[in-house]
Structures are given as C-alpha cells and as structure tokens.
Design a protein around this motif. Structure first.
Motif, short mmCIF file in Angstrom:
data_model
loop_
_atom_site.label_atom_id
_atom_site.label_comp_id
_atom_site.label_asym_id
_atom_site.label_seq_id
_atom_site.Cartn_x
_atom_site.Cartn_y
_atom_site.Cartn_z
N LEU A 71 -26.89 24.51 144.18
CA LEU A 71 -26.65 23.31 143.88
C LEU A 71 -26.80 22.58 145.06
CD1 LEU A 71 -23.05 23.89 142.45
CD2 LEU A 71 -25.16 23.39 141.10
N ARG A 72 -27.55 21.24 144.94
CA ARG A 72 -27.79 20.66 146.28
C ARG A 72 -27.52 19.25 145.95
NH1 ARG A 72 -33.92 20.16 147.60
NH2 ARG A 72 -34.01 18.65 146.10
N VAL A 73 -26.59 18.47 146.98
CA VAL A 73 -26.16 17.10 146.95
C VAL A 73 -27.39 16.33 147.19
CG1 VAL A 73 -24.70 15.53 147.96
CG2 VAL A 73 -23.84 17.82 147.84
N GLU A 74 -27.60 15.26 146.18
CA GLU A 74 -28.66 14.44 146.45
C GLU A 74 -27.72 12.99 146.34
OE1 GLU A 74 -31.72 14.94 146.31
OE2 GLU A 74 -31.55 16.95 146.00
N ASP A 75 -28.26 11.92 147.35
CA ASP A 75 -27.98 10.68 147.38
C ASP A 75 -28.23 9.90 146.12
OD1 ASP A 75 -26.83 11.24 150.05
OD2 ASP A 75 -28.76 10.50 150.97
N GLY A 76 -27.00 9.18 145.62
CA GLY A 76 -27.34 8.39 144.70
C GLY A 76 -27.07 8.72 143.40
N ILE A 77 -27.04 10.19 143.22
CA ILE A 77 -26.84 10.91 141.79
C ILE A 77 -25.35 10.47 141.36
CG2 ILE A 77 -26.38 12.93 142.46
CD1 ILE A 77 -27.78 14.08 140.17
N LEU A 78 -25.39 9.85 139.86
CA LEU A 78 -24.13 9.53 139.71
C LEU A 78 -23.74 10.49 138.31
CD1 LEU A 78 -24.55 5.75 139.69
CD2 LEU A 78 -23.16 7.18 141.44
N PRO A 79 -22.49 10.61 137.93
CA PRO A 79 -22.19 11.14 136.84
C PRO A 79 -22.92 10.57 135.63
CG PRO A 79 -20.31 10.83 137.90
CD PRO A 79 -21.25 10.19 138.66
N ARG A 80 -23.16 11.57 134.72
CA ARG A 80 -23.86 10.79 133.48
C ARG A 80 -23.86 11.83 132.36
NH1 ARG A 80 -29.27 12.78 132.07
NH2 ARG A 80 -29.95 14.31 133.26
N THR A 81 -23.98 11.38 131.03
CA THR A 81 -24.06 12.23 130.15
C THR A 81 -25.48 12.62 129.48
OG1 THR A 81 -22.10 11.19 129.04
CG2 THR A 81 -23.29 12.46 127.71
N PHE A 115 -23.91 27.81 118.29
CA PHE A 115 -24.73 27.28 117.17
C PHE A 115 -25.79 28.70 117.35
CE2 PHE A 115 -26.27 25.25 120.97
CZ PHE A 115 -27.54 25.48 120.90
N SER A 116 -26.14 29.09 116.03
CA SER A 116 -27.00 30.25 115.70
C SER A 116 -28.51 30.25 116.26
CB SER A 116 -26.88 30.70 114.14
OG SER A 116 -27.92 31.71 113.79
N VAL A 117 -28.94 30.90 116.70
CA VAL A 117 -30.34 30.84 117.06
C VAL A 117 -31.05 32.34 116.47
CG1 VAL A 117 -30.14 29.68 119.21
CG2 VAL A 117 -29.77 31.77 119.39
N ALA A 118 -32.35 32.50 116.78
CA ALA A 118 -32.92 33.68 116.15
C ALA A 118 -32.54 34.90 116.69
CB ALA A 118 -34.45 33.34 116.54
N THR A 119 -32.02 35.03 117.78
CA THR A 119 -31.68 36.27 118.34
C THR A 119 -30.10 36.35 118.30
OG1 THR A 119 -31.59 35.42 120.61
CG2 THR A 119 -33.62 36.57 120.03
N GLY A 120 -29.32 35.33 118.14
CA GLY A 120 -27.66 35.36 118.04
C GLY A 120 -27.19 34.08 118.36
N TRP A 121 -26.41 33.81 119.10
CA TRP A 121 -25.64 32.39 119.31
C TRP A 121 -26.01 32.05 120.55
CZ3 TRP A 121 -22.98 30.70 115.06
CH2 TRP A 121 -22.96 31.60 114.01
N THR A 122 -25.67 30.49 120.53
CA THR A 122 -25.84 29.87 121.85
C THR A 122 -24.81 29.00 122.15
OG1 THR A 122 -28.18 30.08 122.06
CG2 THR A 122 -27.43 28.29 123.43
N VAL A 123 -24.10 28.54 123.39
CA VAL A 123 -23.31 27.71 123.36
C VAL A 123 -23.81 26.84 124.93
CG1 VAL A 123 -21.64 29.05 124.94
CG2 VAL A 123 -20.73 26.88 123.76
N GLU A 124 -23.60 25.45 124.74
CA GLU A 124 -24.20 24.81 125.85
C GLU A 124 -22.88 23.91 126.55
OE1 GLU A 124 -28.69 23.77 124.99
OE2 GLU A 124 -27.15 22.61 124.04
N ILE A 125 -22.98 23.59 127.78
CA ILE A 125 -22.11 22.85 128.77
C ILE A 125 -23.04 21.91 129.50
CG2 ILE A 125 -20.42 24.49 128.51
CD1 ILE A 125 -20.95 25.27 131.64
N ALA A 126 -22.43 20.92 129.96
CA ALA A 126 -23.29 20.03 130.98
C ALA A 126 -22.28 19.83 132.08
CB ALA A 126 -23.74 18.85 130.36
#
Length: 148
Positions: A71-81, A115-126
């Motif tokens: 993780l690296r702090v970058e100037d000017g990066i704002l929260p976003r979806t 959600f189902s994928v070819a090898t199993g299951w996946t879940v995502e976060i941001a």
C-alpha cells in the motif's frame, strides 16, 4: 493433456531462462490514507508485515510467500467506487463463500454475493480507493488448489 490445457491455457516454454516470468513480487495499490487503508485490509484478513508511516508505505502478507500487497499513499487520490473494467487482483482461499461471510462479519462490504467460476467460487471487495481484491477457491477443481 494438462489441467491448464483443459481450460484452454498453455505454458509458453520458449522464453529464455533469463527473461522467464518467475512469479509475483509485490502488488502495489495506491491509497489516500495509510491508517484507513491498513485498517480496511486488516479487517479483510491481511496481516501487516511492515509499516513505514514516514514513507506512506505498508506491506501486507499473503500466505507463506514473501511478496505481498504494498500500500502506498499517493497525493490527490480520493475515495471512489470501482467501475466494472477496473483491474482485479484475486487471491486463492480454501473457501470463497466462507471468506465472504467472514468479510461481512468484519464489516467489509462485498461488491456482490459470491459467484460461481470454472474452478469454484469467488467473492470480491474494493477498498475505499477502488482497488478490487477477489478471493477465489478451487472447490470444483481441488486438484489445482494450493494446500494451506
């Protein structure tokens, strides 16, 4: 036929040994606030290997490997979806649906239900800055899975 070939994947063995891809080093995520980012990733299950606040850096562990998530702090990066075409970084877990439940219990919002994928299951976060992390398992193809 190898397991990779059954998925339409092949290994390029023509690369010179001096230029071969050997594996991942670190994955770098830009963040706006180191403390907030470290807190988010700790809730998501990432142990902190090293934190250097004066440099705006933290390295998070991933499994038994030395490389991790930087993780690296970058100037000017704002929260976003995140938008759908955002790059995604997926990590293998023993059970993605169980990881999804643990994330929810820790107050981490899932982008969608597992959600189902070819090898199993996946879940995502941001994270708050739109970096997308997925957790995927090999429950449908256990012969391809890593061992804990």
């Amino acid at each position: 036929m190898s397991d990779n070939q059954s998925f339409g994947l092949s290994v390029d063995r023509s690369a010179e040994p001096s230029t071969a891809l050997l594996g991942f080093d670190n994955v770098l995520f830009p963040v706006g606030d180191l403390g907030e980012a470290v807190g988010f990733y700790e809730r998501a299950g990432f142990p902190v290997a090293l934190r250097l606040d004066e440099l705006g850096l933290a390295i998070l562990k991933v499994g038994k490997e030395t490389p991790g998530v930087l993780l690296r702090v970058e100037d000017g990066i704002l929260p976003r979806t995140p938008v759908w075409p955002s790059p995604r970084f997926w990590l293998e877990v023993p059970d993605a649906r169980a990881k999804g439940r643990a994330l929810t219990d820790a107050g981490v919002v899932l982008l969608a239900e597992p959600f189902s994928v070819a090898t199993g299951w996946t879940v995502e976060i941001a994270d708050p800055w739109g970096n997308v992390i997925g957790f995927t398992d090999y429950l449908k193809r256990p012969e391809l899975a890593r061992t804990p």
